[in-house]
Design an enzyme around this catalytic site. Sequence first.
Site, mmCIF file in Angstrom:
data_model
loop_
_atom_site.group_PDB
_atom_site.id
_atom_site.type_symbol
_atom_site.label_atom_id
_atom_site.label_comp_id
_atom_site.label_asym_id
_atom_site.label_seq_id
_atom_site.Cartn_x
_atom_site.Cartn_y
_atom_site.Cartn_z
ATOM 1 N N ASP B 13 -28.267 -15.311 41.319
ATOM 2 C CA ASP B 13 -28.612 -15.834 40.041
ATOM 3 C C ASP B 13 -28.145 -14.954 38.813
ATOM 4 O O ASP B 13 -28.528 -13.692 38.729
ATOM 5 C CB ASP B 13 -30.046 -15.788 39.782
ATOM 6 C CG ASP B 13 -30.582 -16.834 38.774
ATOM 7 O OD1 ASP B 13 -29.639 -17.353 38.200
ATOM 8 O OD2 ASP B 13 -31.669 -17.016 38.537
ATOM 9 N N ASP B 107 -24.791 -20.843 36.843
ATOM 10 C CA ASP B 107 -24.971 -19.667 37.013
ATOM 11 C C ASP B 107 -25.777 -19.190 38.182
ATOM 12 O O ASP B 107 -26.391 -18.241 38.337
ATOM 13 C CB ASP B 107 -25.821 -19.023 35.708
ATOM 14 C CG ASP B 107 -26.989 -19.805 35.611
ATOM 15 O OD1 ASP B 107 -27.113 -20.705 36.213
ATOM 16 O OD2 ASP B 107 -27.878 -19.538 34.554
ATOM 17 N N GLU B 108 -25.644 -19.939 39.378
ATOM 18 C CA GLU B 108 -26.491 -19.729 40.356
ATOM 19 C C GLU B 108 -26.044 -20.085 41.813
ATOM 20 O O GLU B 108 -25.373 -21.193 41.523
ATOM 21 C CB GLU B 108 -27.893 -19.907 40.363
ATOM 22 C CG GLU B 108 -28.436 -21.404 40.158
ATOM 23 C CD GLU B 108 -29.661 -21.611 40.087
ATOM 24 O OE1 GLU B 108 -30.426 -21.270 40.899
ATOM 25 O OE2 GLU B 108 -30.146 -22.440 39.292
#
Lengths: 371, 359
Positions: B13, B107-108
């Site tokens: 993350d 973003d992950e």
Amino acid sequence: MKIDLEKSSFLSALGIAVRGVSTRSAVQTLAGVMLKVDGGQLELQATDLELGVRARVDVNVDRDGSAVVPGRLLLDVVRSLPGDRATLEYRSSQGDVEVVSGPARFHLRTLPAEEFPRLPEAGDASVVKLPAESFVETVNRVARAASRDETRPHLTGVLVSASERQLRMVATDSYRLSVKETPLDAPVEGSLEANVPARTLQELGRITSSTQPEEIAIASLEHQVIFSSGGVALSSRLVEGRFPNYQQLLPESFEHQLRISTPELLEVVRRISLLAQKNAPLRMRFSEGTLDVSAQTPDIGEATESLPVPFKGEQLEIGFNPDFLREGLESAESEEVTLKLISPLRPGLIEASGDGPGSFMYLVMPIRLNV
Amino acid sequence: MNDRVRRVIAHVDMDAFYVSVELQRRPELRGRPVVVAGTGPRAVVTTASYEARRFGIFSATPAERARRLCPGAVFIPPDFDLYRARSREVMAILREHVDRVEVVGLDEAYLDLSGLERPKAAARRVKSAVKGEAGLGCSIGIGPNKLVAKVASDAEKPDGFVVLSREQACRRFADSSPGLIPGIGPKTVERLRAHGIETLGRLAATPERMLAATFGDRLGPHLARLARFEDERSIETVRVAKSESRETTFDADLHGLEALEPVIDRLAEQLCETLVRQERMGRTIGIKVRLDDFSTHTRARTREAATNDFEVVRSVARDLLRRFDPGRPVRLLGVRVAGLDEAVAGGPPAAVDQLELTL
């Protein structure tokens, strides 16, 4: 409004009324049950605007009046009451209904009664009376074939007609067509033809399974229909638009007619359908004396099973939606069916051969097989 | 995958991703509270730097409120083209180190580390590569399944590296709110609290039977499994979105169907354009309505055949709206088509091959 009531009889009426309560409306009042006390009787009302339920129950009346109370909550409260009896009183200054049973005391805020819609009344509409058991049984045979696709509202209904000694119901979602004709012991007074939402009829089936009435009285209004039986009235809007002319859909003749044991075929269909996922068809390949049923789902697997059938002539392979085929066989409710076929791209017909000719017909369109 | 191989899943993350990307091109802002947020009157914060979070500014905080909470913060409008480009760069780094990567957002991502000799060491290499090559920080959580990994990655942010077994996760988060678990939303948290269940430990200890009675046969046992940190989902390396939606928040609340229907039409049109371009179709059409009291309502209808046809989507969406008939001013409206994968994955005989009676 102030009443004293017996918990169990009230609870069964309330349980029925709550089925009409709307859980998903922006109009708050529709989540409520209207309690209306008039002339020694309590009437419970609920509606989601498509369907309305009224249930009457005997109570001891202290004071007439009415109030709208959240339906599910009232049901939960009454069900949990410690005593066999309870009193309900509308307290206008507090804007709530007080429920007292033994040492337990509840105050339930009421919903705005003036927003609660008026349910249709039969008035002097023509009424047809039919035996409840035959009616519900006929519903159960055809209702599944009605469309659940609300973008095609005219197909979401069941065409109900009764005259003389016959009750007939027809439903179609354009992929299959179900026709059930039920003979009646006594001739009907008057006649009936109405396109009733399948959902209404299924709800009626649930209600009558708890009230077990002998008879259902059906009043047809211009846009509404009201089913009354044993102190309960279920009203519903009628489906708008003409029901399709279904008779022209039934082919005049078929190439093949096979008598097959229903439970045997049904079992095979159920088994092989496990491997007909993601819209894959159930394939039925008929050859001399044999039916091979198979299914295949990419990345999942395949299944096949054969059973003896009295098929003659050139090989024929036809594909069906497994659910449509299964539901047709289940609805036949007879030991044997006659399966009638023409060709791979023409409809197939399942006829129940158990209880007289023409009594149950289920026409189902095939799925085109890419060989 | 071989069943005997123990599953090891990592969740990567990125730390305050949008802000970190912005700071790379504006290094003079480092150490200051920085907020990436839209500019309209109803814009919300997409990301806040950790300095800004100290003022109580988080994702989804209304931008206006954020300005009040921290008048000295630097507000930057989002530049999604830049974030997407940087995201691709990061994901490429992950793929250099690990074969099986499931990207779940800009973003992950989840990494499948099962079968590796030293999974923790591999994850540390990933973390330092992301820092070294992209110059961005991330937090990594490692566990026997996605759920444990996800919660672990969030536990010590930023720059976290947390390894937990399922049992350790149960113990460590026993006193936390059930809302800690992705998938247990605020409404469920509220309902659980109403039943006296305020912690994950308590939820895990509640008999499934009781949960089923309250939350239904599906949701009840599902909640119990989540509280025990049980999760069977596998890593999907090719991820196909199952639904596509378009929604809009109004600058001023709209009232009445006449005002709302043109919006439905516009959203349906944008949505169908995308679907047609992607050659995808869905069976379920839905709407989302947020009223002025912030209550959010969704309505959906599933058709028998998949569609990406504007007329169909529009008429169903309009009908759903008419039936819902919001009695109050509307803040946000959305249109959604779901069940997309069925039409794509169906490959062979999709519903189109089902013949119809000519009525």
